[in-house]
Design a protein around this motif. Sequence first.
Motif, short mmCIF file in Angstrom:
data_model
loop_
_atom_site.label_atom_id
_atom_site.label_comp_id
_atom_site.label_asym_id
_atom_site.label_seq_id
_atom_site.Cartn_x
_atom_site.Cartn_y
_atom_site.Cartn_z
N CYS A 179 -6.37 -1.97 -0.19
CA CYS A 179 -5.84 -2.04 1.18
C CYS A 179 -7.02 -2.03 2.14
CB CYS A 179 -4.91 -0.87 1.48
SG CYS A 179 -4.32 -0.89 3.18
N TRP A 185 0.04 4.09 0.99
CA TRP A 185 -0.33 4.93 2.13
C TRP A 185 0.24 4.38 3.43
CZ3 TRP A 185 -6.14 6.72 1.79
CH2 TRP A 185 -6.30 7.50 0.63
N CYS A 186 0.08 3.04 3.66
CA CYS A 186 0.46 2.49 4.97
C CYS A 186 1.54 1.41 4.87
CB CYS A 186 -0.77 1.96 5.69
SG CYS A 186 -1.45 0.46 5.01
N ASN A 222 -6.79 -1.88 5.35
CA ASN A 222 -6.50 -0.95 6.43
C ASN A 222 -6.93 0.47 6.06
OD1 ASN A 222 -5.33 0.28 8.76
ND2 ASN A 222 -3.56 0.78 7.50
N CYS A 223 -6.51 0.90 4.87
CA CYS A 223 -6.85 2.26 4.45
C CYS A 223 -8.23 2.33 3.82
CB CYS A 223 -5.81 2.78 3.46
SG CYS A 223 -4.17 2.87 4.17
N CYS A 266 0.83 -1.20 0.00
CA CYS A 266 0.00 0.00 0.00
C CYS A 266 0.87 1.26 0.00
CB CYS A 266 -0.89 -0.01 1.24
SG CYS A 266 -1.86 1.48 1.44
#
Length: 351
Positions: free
Chosen positions: A26, A9-10, A28-29, A7
């Motif tokens: 993702c 982002w994370c 999570n995001c 990802c």
Amino acid sequence: MKTKRFCPWCGRPLYKSNQKEFDFQCYNCDKDFPKTEVLRKTDLPEVKALRHRSYLDDLWRGEYPHSHRKPYPKRRKNYVRIKPQGQKYTEHTLIKLNGSYHYDHGIRQSDVDMANAYVRMIESSRSDKQPRNGDMIRLTTKHGDYYPCAHLEKLYEDGFSVCERPYIPFIFPHPTKNGISCSTSGGAWLSVPPKALKYVGKEEKFFKDWGACGARGNGAVSFKAEVSVWEYTEPDPVYDDYTTKDWRKIHLSKDVTTTKPEYLYYGNGIAFRTQQELDEYMALFHGKLYTVYWPNSFELWCYFEQNVKIPIDKWKSLDLPRTTFRAKPGHPVKIEIDDVKHIITLYTFYN
Ligand SMILES: [Zn+2]
């Protein structure tokens, strides 16, 4: 299905996307990415740096940190992704919020597109579990001051940076779960410990960014987006349960420069000639007087005072008791006491 992509982002491993126009997702995001945007094994140093930052962020924001080596657990089958309004604004509705900007520069379609993109960015990044940049806080300070629209700017290592009375925050996109970064003027600022915020709901809030003409005088376009609202009360209150949400707070100074001052106590548009005058006021307005740190300074907590002038016929038919408070010869006063809202209303009349 697990993949060898990460990802952007994370830094967590990604699953294949179930959305037609995207390749990876993702959990999570809660975000889908095309394959051009994701990271690969060759980007491992960057992936590790992202993971580190995101791990700390999750920890501080109060979310249990799931391993960053494994993909985030799949969502439950009945999970519905937040679907923000696609096109909240049209030229017409955006002009209504930006009258003087429109007069100076003229709202264009690109301003409308920008506002709508920001609204999607903000509303799809909100959470009821984690506070995000730009969220709203119902803040009560330890001095009892209540700020219903305090602003969460960002998370630092010692906590959330929060502004009691913000101007409209300038924002720009932030490619993380936060959606946006803010650059806000206003005061005062304080640090709120992570995990101390309680979710209380959602509310619309103004944001702004430069319009089509770029940075210039009166060149910012404002728009509203729905954010999460959190509650925070600073510990160790100085004035017990008194807050300005429900009570009037008056700062009083005592004149000790002469033995016979014209006004013994004065402050915030109110003054008392003698100790007796103050005591009478406190008795009527359910007042409580606190001494403060500075000498001859006091904080008075009491009911609000409202003065209403009405025609004499109406006044005569008011089913309320008379009071001698603030009454003068020929100018009688009727009084109404609201113990719920803590308001005392004094009615006088005119002919
Ligand atoms: Zn992610």
